[in-house]
Design a protein around this motif. Sequence first.
Motif, short mmCIF file in Angstrom:
data_model
loop_
_atom_site.label_atom_id
_atom_site.label_comp_id
_atom_site.label_asym_id
_atom_site.label_seq_id
_atom_site.Cartn_x
_atom_site.Cartn_y
_atom_site.Cartn_z
N LEU A 6 0.69 -1.10 -0.09
CA LEU A 6 -0.04 0.09 0.04
C LEU A 6 0.93 1.21 0.13
CD1 LEU A 6 -2.78 -1.05 2.58
CD2 LEU A 6 -2.75 -1.36 0.02
N PRO A 7 0.71 2.12 -1.07
CA PRO A 7 1.42 3.45 -1.04
C PRO A 7 0.88 4.52 -0.01
CG PRO A 7 -0.18 3.30 -2.80
CD PRO A 7 -0.28 2.08 -2.03
N GLU A 8 1.30 5.63 0.06
CA GLU A 8 0.74 6.50 1.32
C GLU A 8 -0.49 6.96 1.16
OE1 GLU A 8 2.23 8.53 -2.53
OE2 GLU A 8 3.10 7.29 -1.47
N HIS A 9 -1.13 6.87 0.23
CA HIS A 9 -2.68 7.01 0.31
C HIS A 9 -3.57 6.25 1.16
CE1 HIS A 9 -0.96 7.79 -3.74
NE2 HIS A 9 -1.61 9.04 -3.67
N PHE A 10 -2.90 5.13 1.63
CA PHE A 10 -3.48 4.27 2.63
C PHE A 10 -3.15 4.52 4.09
CE2 PHE A 10 -3.93 2.24 -1.44
CZ PHE A 10 -5.50 1.64 -1.39
N SER A 11 -4.00 4.60 4.97
CA SER A 11 -3.47 4.64 6.65
C SER A 11 -4.54 3.93 7.32
CB SER A 11 -3.46 6.27 6.85
OG SER A 11 -4.89 6.79 6.75
N THR B 189 -7.44 12.17 -2.46
CA THR B 189 -6.98 13.56 -2.70
C THR B 189 -6.84 14.17 -1.39
OG1 THR B 189 -9.36 14.60 -2.70
CG2 THR B 189 -8.72 13.64 -4.67
N SER B 190 -6.24 15.40 -1.73
CA SER B 190 -6.07 16.17 -0.33
C SER B 190 -7.26 16.32 0.55
CB SER B 190 -5.27 17.50 -0.64
OG SER B 190 -6.18 18.36 -1.46
N LYS B 191 -8.42 16.53 -0.07
CA LYS B 191 -9.57 16.53 0.76
C LYS B 191 -10.41 15.38 0.99
CE LYS B 191 -9.75 21.46 -0.65
NZ LYS B 191 -10.32 22.39 -1.80
N ARG B 192 -10.29 14.49 0.09
CA ARG B 192 -11.07 13.38 0.13
C ARG B 192 -10.51 12.04 0.55
NH1 ARG B 192 -16.22 11.26 -0.32
NH2 ARG B 192 -16.61 9.73 -1.43
N VAL B 193 -11.02 11.58 2.10
CA VAL B 193 -10.52 10.50 2.75
C VAL B 193 -11.97 9.56 2.94
CG1 VAL B 193 -9.51 9.45 4.93
CG2 VAL B 193 -8.97 11.78 4.02
N ARG B 194 -11.24 8.31 2.45
CA ARG B 194 -12.70 7.35 2.70
C ARG B 194 -12.40 6.58 3.61
NH1 ARG B 194 -16.69 5.23 -1.49
NH2 ARG B 194 -16.17 6.82 -3.06
N ASP B 195 -13.26 6.11 4.54
CA ASP B 195 -12.81 5.11 5.72
C ASP B 195 -13.34 3.72 5.23
OD1 ASP B 195 -13.03 3.66 8.22
OD2 ASP B 195 -13.40 5.38 9.26
N CYS B 196 -12.41 2.82 4.95
CA CYS B 196 -13.05 1.64 4.42
C CYS B 196 -13.16 0.57 5.49
CB CYS B 196 -12.08 1.18 3.35
SG CYS B 196 -12.15 2.52 1.96
N LEU B 197 -14.15 -0.36 5.42
CA LEU B 197 -14.14 -1.54 6.29
C LEU B 197 -14.70 -2.66 5.45
CD1 LEU B 197 -14.01 -3.05 9.00
CD2 LEU B 197 -16.17 -2.62 9.38
N GLY C 239 -7.48 9.10 -10.73
CA GLY C 239 -6.84 9.19 -9.68
C GLY C 239 -6.59 7.86 -8.98
N LEU C 240 -7.77 7.02 -8.98
CA LEU C 240 -7.77 5.76 -8.31
C LEU C 240 -6.89 4.64 -9.23
CD1 LEU C 240 -9.03 4.63 -5.82
CD2 LEU C 240 -11.09 3.89 -7.22
N ALA C 241 -6.86 4.80 -10.24
CA ALA C 241 -6.01 4.12 -11.23
C ALA C 241 -4.73 4.45 -10.79
CB ALA C 241 -6.52 4.44 -12.86
#
Length: 153
Positions: A34-39, A61-69, A129-131
């Motif tokens: 996982l690159p830096e886009h994942f935390s 993106t800098s403003k868009r964070v998705r909390d994924c389960l 962006g996702l690609a």
Amino acid sequence: MGQVEATTERIIAADPEEVFDALADYSGTRAKLLPEHFSEYEVREGGDGEGTLVHWKLQATSKRVRDCLLEVSEPSTGQLVEKDRNSSMVTTWTVTPAGEGRAKAVVTTTWTGATGIGGFFERTFAPKGLARIYDAVLGRLAAETEKGGGAAS
């Protein structure tokens, strides 16, 4: 409201089974890909393919964070499906043979997009962006599995 889709693929010079096993190894290899886009990566149940429940935050993106389960299933050989409990997002990883000692890895993410002008921008820019993010994951997957030098299972 329309379906938004992003697809990325790569040919990897490694055995398809080895590539799939690396992807399905949520408790080990996957975190390294996982690159830096994942935390906030955390395996909550299972850890190897089918039955795994994994959490992360994806900052597209800098403003868009998705909390994924994500609930992981393996509906067919060489396929992992990650369904997000928090949204309509579904990511499908498919690994197939691509000639001797080579694998084709394809990742497709779909979700129900927004409506109106926001939806237009989402359908226009989000897939690219996702690609890019998943291309980085596939690059790391290739580096991780190709360095094995074709070790026998």
